[in-house]
Design a protein around this motif. Structure first.
Motif, PDB file in Angstrom:
ATOM      1  N   ILE A 110       0.908  -1.175  -0.060  1.00 39.91           N
ATOM      2  CA  ILE A 110       0.044  -0.002  -0.043  1.00 39.91           C
ATOM      3  C   ILE A 110       0.973   1.542   0.188  1.00 39.91           C
ATOM      4  O   ILE A 110       0.526   2.206  -0.708  1.00 39.91           O
ATOM      5  N   TRP A 111       2.058   1.271   0.689  1.00 37.27           N
ATOM      6  CA  TRP A 111       2.862   2.574   0.899  1.00 37.27           C
ATOM      7  C   TRP A 111       3.487   2.668  -0.544  1.00 37.27           C
ATOM      8  O   TRP A 111       3.698   3.463  -0.968  1.00 37.27           O
ATOM      9  N   VAL A 113       2.659   1.512  -3.522  1.00 35.47           N
ATOM     10  CA  VAL A 113       1.633   2.091  -4.531  1.00 35.47           C
ATOM     11  C   VAL A 113       1.216   3.433  -4.259  1.00 35.47           C
ATOM     12  O   VAL A 113       1.370   4.385  -5.246  1.00 35.47           O
ATOM     13  N   LEU A 114       1.220   3.888  -3.190  1.00 36.79           N
ATOM     14  CA  LEU A 114       0.779   5.257  -2.755  1.00 36.79           C
ATOM     15  C   LEU A 114       1.843   6.170  -3.243  1.00 36.79           C
ATOM     16  O   LEU A 114       1.733   7.479  -3.830  1.00 36.79           O
ATOM     17  N   PHE A 115       3.129   5.758  -2.818  1.00 36.58           N
ATOM     18  CA  PHE A 115       4.292   6.651  -2.957  1.00 36.58           C
ATOM     19  C   PHE A 115       4.538   6.866  -4.609  1.00 36.58           C
ATOM     20  O   PHE A 115       4.722   7.978  -4.853  1.00 36.58           O
ATOM     21  N   LEU A 117       2.372   6.598  -6.890  1.00 43.64           N
ATOM     22  CA  LEU A 117       1.445   7.418  -7.632  1.00 43.64           C
ATOM     23  C   LEU A 117       1.581   9.130  -7.250  1.00 43.64           C
ATOM     24  O   LEU A 117       1.465   9.809  -7.843  1.00 43.64           O
ATOM     25  N   ILE A 118       2.076   9.281  -5.934  1.00 42.23           N
ATOM     26  CA  ILE A 118       2.290  10.679  -5.598  1.00 42.23           C
ATOM     27  C   ILE A 118       3.383  11.260  -6.280  1.00 42.23           C
ATOM     28  O   ILE A 118       3.361  12.287  -6.958  1.00 42.23           O
TER      29      ILE A 118
END
Length: 437
Positions: A110-111, A113-115, A117-118
């Motif tokens: 999750i971290w 993928v989120l990173f 994307l950002i």
């Protein structure tokens, strides 16, 4: 220049890789860093000599292209693309490990993928503050080192860890096999990567022939001092290396032991900030190099030479770099760092050889002093780097070899079996940045 190089080198990476190399070698990491610094200084010497002869952007690619051969220069530049393309993946992996250890209930993917994307969204929208921001991030990293030194010394003086402040065990330990220690030197060398990055700023530096050589020596020396002292203290405050709960996040365990939640939180916060800044900068550079290659039709122009009419950024390239960064979901930290180190070591070998060809062979500087400066020193550097390269993790060698083979086949096609000049890769990079940023 020193601050820029140290910011690019990201000394905080020492903490992220410490647990892995400490477990694999069973200790003596301080000695390992001394060996790694010794090896890196030979290559730093070669960079310093070549930047005097070729003070232009392009770094290793330019040096090999002009000193040895343009075809070989293209291949060196091709392999260097590994570093640019995979650096955001390393940042994503390091940040995922840190946040997963701090918030164990949230899966690491999750971290990651989120990173990714950002940083992709930020790069698509265009970022102008990243370069200056990196300097402030480096100052934050220095603050972490200072806090770590203070808490470590206090912990040892109060009888924690090994119970003493001075010991030779982190440097000389009969229980550690030297041959085993040598196998982790490539990972330790990974933390030095970036000292060479300032040579790409030759055209923007005042008096580069004098300024850059001094900075090239200073950057690994300052970084090496931080690494040796820090790894010494890490082993002293936690001498039982085999008891780490998770080697990937061992530094957070140690931070919690000596400084509690405050120091652990500080480490995570700086890792988050440094990872973000590094990924934005490296992702931006990688996408623009791909854009340069697309604009010159080295790569398909429709995809790689595309600029968003709204954001004026190479959107497709940024998305490609983001997809590559997603490989952090399947790579472990040791393999990921060794894969990037493959690209750097390959370039470093030819940088050392370029000194010999340019000065000793073509320049005929063959006096006793010239032979020592332009043959012996760079030859030793090339041998040391090559010996580390061939002894790297087998999967990294296989993946790196495949990437090199793709570049070689592409070069054959582009040059019609070496009948025409090779395509240029980094020419006009400054104008490219002005155009797309």
């Amino acid at each position: 220049m020193i601050f820029f190089g140290l910011a690019f080198m990201a000394p905080h990476t020492l903490f992220a890789t410490y647990g892995i190399v400490a477990v694999e070698s069973n200790g003596m990491i301080a000695t390992g860093y001394i060996i790694a610094l010794f090896v890196m200084l030979f290559t730093a010497y070669s960079y310093a000599q070549l930047v005097k002869a070729f003070p232009s952007a392009g770094a290793a690619y330019t040096f090999v292209q002009k000193a040895i051969n343009p075809y070989l220069g293209f291949l060196v530049g091709w392999v260097i693309l590994l570093d640019y393309m995979l650096s955001p993946m390393i940042s994503a992996l390091l940040l995922g490990i840190a946040l997963s250890a701090f918030f164990p209930s949230i899966p690491i993917f999750i971290w990651i993928v989120l990173f990714v994307l950002i940083i992709s969204i930020v790069n698509i929208r265009g970022v102008k503050f990243a370069a200056n921001f990196n300097t402030y991030v480096f100052l934050l990293q220095l603050l972490v080192f200072v806090l770590f030194f203070i808490f470590s010394v206090k912990y040892l003086l109060n009888g924690g860890g090994s119970g003493k402040l001075l010991s030779i065990n982190p440097f000389i330990n009969q229980n550690v096999d030297l041959s085993t220690l040598i196998t982790v030197i490539p990972i330790l060398c990974f933390t030095f990567l970036g000292f060479d990055a300032i040579t790409a700023l030759s055209e923007e530096t005042k008096n580069p022939k004098q300024t850059l050589p001094k900075a090239i020596y200073a950057i690994p020396l300052i970084g090496g001092l931080l690494y040796v002292v820090s790894s010494y203290l890490l082993e002293m405050v936690h001498p039982n290396i085999q008891t780490f709960v998770n080697p990937d996040s061992a530094y957070l365990e140690i931070a919690n032991i000596i400084g509690g939640l405050f120091l652990q939180s500080t480490f995570v916060a700086v890792a988050l900030t440094a990872g973000f800044a590094s990924a934005v900068a490296s992702g931006s550079s990688a996408s623009r190099i791909l854009y340069a290659m697309g604009r010159e039709n080295i790569l398909p122009k429709r995809i790689f030479g595309y600029l968003s009419p709204k954001f004026h950024t190479p959107v497709y390239n940024i998305l490609i770099v983001g997809l590559v960064a997603m490989f952090a979901l399947i790579f472990d930290l040791a393999l990921a760092t060794s894969f990037i180190t493959f690209g750097a070591f390959f370039a470093f070998c030819f940088v050392n050889i370029s000194v010999i060809v340019h000065y000793f062979v073509k320049g005929k500087k063959r006096t006793l002093q010239g032979t020592f400066r332009y043959l012996v020193i760079p030859l030793v550097g090339a041998i040391l780097i090559f010996s580390l390269l061939v002894n790297m993790e087998i999967n990294a060698l296989i993946l790196g070899g495949i990437w090199f083979a793709i570049g070689f086949l592409y070069l054959l096609i582009q040059t019609r079996l070496f009948k025409s000049p090779p395509p240029t890769m980094f020419e006009g990079k400054e104008s490219i940045n002005r155009e797309v940023v």
